[in-house]
Scaffold this motif. Structure first.
Motif, PDB file in Angstrom:
ATOM      1  N   SER A   1      27.923 -44.788  92.538  1.00 47.68           N
ATOM      2  CA  SER A   1      28.970 -45.667  92.012  1.00 47.68           C
ATOM      3  C   SER A   1      29.689 -46.425  93.122  1.00 47.68           C
ATOM      4  N   THR A   2      29.892 -45.782  94.244  1.00 48.72           N
ATOM      5  CA  THR A   2      30.517 -46.469  95.381  1.00 48.72           C
ATOM      6  C   THR A   2      29.630 -47.620  95.834  1.00 48.72           C
TER       7      THR A   2
ATOM      8  N   ARG B   1      26.184 -27.170  89.779  1.00 47.00           N
ATOM      9  CA  ARG B   1      25.538 -28.305  89.095  1.00 47.00           C
ATOM     10  C   ARG B   1      26.516 -29.470  88.945  1.00 47.00           C
ATOM     11  N   PHE B   2      27.756 -29.168  88.560  1.00 44.92           N
ATOM     12  CA  PHE B   2      28.758 -30.223  88.415  1.00 44.92           C
ATOM     13  C   PHE B   2      29.032 -30.906  89.755  1.00 44.92           C
ATOM     14  N   LEU B   3      29.217 -30.122  90.818  1.00 40.85           N
ATOM     15  CA  LEU B   3      29.533 -30.700  92.127  1.00 40.85           C
ATOM     16  C   LEU B   3      28.386 -31.551  92.664  1.00 40.85           C
ATOM     17  N   LEU B   4      27.146 -31.112  92.439  1.00 41.13           N
ATOM     18  CA  LEU B   4      25.997 -31.922  92.862  1.00 41.13           C
ATOM     19  C   LEU B   4      25.962 -33.243  92.097  1.00 41.13           C
ATOM     20  N   TRP B   5      26.186 -33.173  90.778  1.00 42.09           N
ATOM     21  CA  TRP B   5      26.235 -34.402  89.981  1.00 42.09           C
ATOM     22  C   TRP B   5      27.358 -35.311  90.480  1.00 42.09           C
ATOM     23  N   PHE B   6      28.531 -34.723  90.720  1.00 43.52           N
ATOM     24  CA  PHE B   6      29.698 -35.505  91.137  1.00 43.52           C
ATOM     25  C   PHE B   6      29.448 -36.188  92.479  1.00 43.52           C
ATOM     26  N   ALA B   7      28.846 -35.475  93.419  1.00 42.04           N
ATOM     27  CA  ALA B   7      28.553 -36.062  94.738  1.00 42.04           C
ATOM     28  C   ALA B   7      27.567 -37.219  94.597  1.00 42.04           C
ATOM     29  N   ARG B   8      26.506 -37.011  93.822  1.00 40.64           N
ATOM     30  CA  ARG B   8      25.515 -38.064  93.617  1.00 40.64           C
ATOM     31  C   ARG B   8      26.145 -39.263  92.924  1.00 40.64           C
ATOM     32  N   GLU B   9      26.894 -39.019  91.879  1.00 41.93           N
ATOM     33  CA  GLU B   9      27.508 -40.107  91.117  1.00 41.93           C
ATOM     34  C   GLU B   9      28.521 -40.881  91.957  1.00 41.93           C
TER      35      GLU B   9
ATOM     36  N   GLY C   1      30.595 -52.940  86.796  1.00 44.12           N
ATOM     37  CA  GLY C   1      29.372 -53.128  87.557  1.00 44.12           C
ATOM     38  C   GLY C   1      28.086 -52.752  86.865  1.00 44.12           C
ATOM     39  N   LEU C   2      28.130 -52.452  85.584  1.00 40.11           N
ATOM     40  CA  LEU C   2      26.899 -52.142  84.859  1.00 40.11           C
ATOM     41  C   LEU C   2      26.538 -53.338  83.992  1.00 40.11           C
TER      42      LEU C   2
ATOM     43  N   VAL D   1      35.425 -41.084  89.750  1.00 44.46           N
ATOM     44  CA  VAL D   1      34.194 -41.777  90.143  1.00 44.46           C
ATOM     45  C   VAL D   1      34.505 -43.268  90.245  1.00 44.46           C
ATOM     46  N   PRO D   2      34.203 -43.900  91.371  1.00 47.10           N
ATOM     47  CA  PRO D   2      34.493 -45.331  91.529  1.00 47.10           C
ATOM     48  C   PRO D   2      33.807 -46.164  90.443  1.00 47.10           C
ATOM     49  N   GLY D   3      34.546 -47.133  89.931  1.00 47.90           N
ATOM     50  CA  GLY D   3      33.976 -48.033  88.934  1.00 47.90           C
ATOM     51  C   GLY D   3      34.177 -47.580  87.510  1.00 47.90           C
ATOM     52  N   SER D   4      34.835 -46.456  87.299  1.00 42.57           N
ATOM     53  CA  SER D   4      35.113 -46.012  85.935  1.00 42.57           C
ATOM     54  C   SER D   4      36.558 -45.530  85.861  1.00 42.57           C
ATOM     55  N   LEU D   5      37.143 -45.726  84.693  1.00 43.21           N
ATOM     56  CA  LEU D   5      38.550 -45.397  84.524  1.00 43.21           C
ATOM     57  C   LEU D   5      38.808 -45.084  83.060  1.00 43.21           C
TER      58      LEU D   5
END
Length: 179
Positions: free
Chosen positions: A83-84, A71-79, A145-146, A124-128
């Motif tokens: 975000s990119t 579940r985490f990896l699917l979320w991470f890939a989508r995000e 970017g939000l 995740v691109p766009g967050s730090l």
């Protein structure tokens, strides 16, 4: 498999043989020549070092739950993809992109889970993660970017991310802490 075979006792102390072998390999590599003397010297040095300076038993507090990990990896890939695309949009779009720093309170007290959360946010691109306040267990997260007022949405996203990470890597106590 009996793990005592991999760490026999020598004068009352356990000597982990895989670590001795690794130290002997490093010793031989540092000498730069594969010879019987270097290998025997490396084994001797490994035995002495591991016997004189035993490593403490350390539990990093990480347990992998396969379903939570998926579940985490699917979320991470989508995000990562979403975000990119958002970052690329703001790179090619004229004008200043919207940015904001949001403080988010974490619910977990596990250092391992906090570090995993910080790494996931920053990956995740766009967050730090700009800063971590350990006494309050709060993160200052910079988001790019939000548009508009996104404070509550960012807090909800990070809270959901923290839950996913704890479900994927946390101990039973970590999971109960979030309930």
């Amino acid at each position: 498999m009996n793990l005592n075979v991999l760490a026999p006792r020598l004068f009352g102390r356990r000597v982990p043989l895989p670590l001795v072998a690794w130290l002997a390999l490093v010793w031989t590599a540092l000498w730069g020549e594969l010879s019987a003397g270097n290998v025997i010297g490396g084994l001797a040095a490994g035995f002495v070092v591991t016997w004189l300076l035993p490593l403490p038993a350390v539990d990093p507090g990480i347990r992998v739950n396969p379903a939570g990990l998926v579940r985490f990896l699917l979320w991470f890939a989508r995000e990562t993809v979403v975000s990119t695309a958002r970052v690329v949009y703001w790179v090619v779009h004229p004008g200043q992109p919207p940015t904001q720093v949001v403080r988010v309170r974490l619910r977990t007290s596990s250092e391992s889970m906090i570090v995993f959360t910080m790494v996931a946010i920053t990956s995740v691109p766009g967050s730090l993660v700009a800063e971590f306040y350990p006494d309050e267990r709060e993160l200052a997260v910079h988001v790019l970017g939000l548009p508009g007022e996104v404070t509550e949405a960012v807090r909800a996203d990070i809270t959901a991310l923290e839950r996913r990470i704890v479900e994927a890597f946390g101990t039973r106590a970590d999971r109960e802490e979030l309930r």
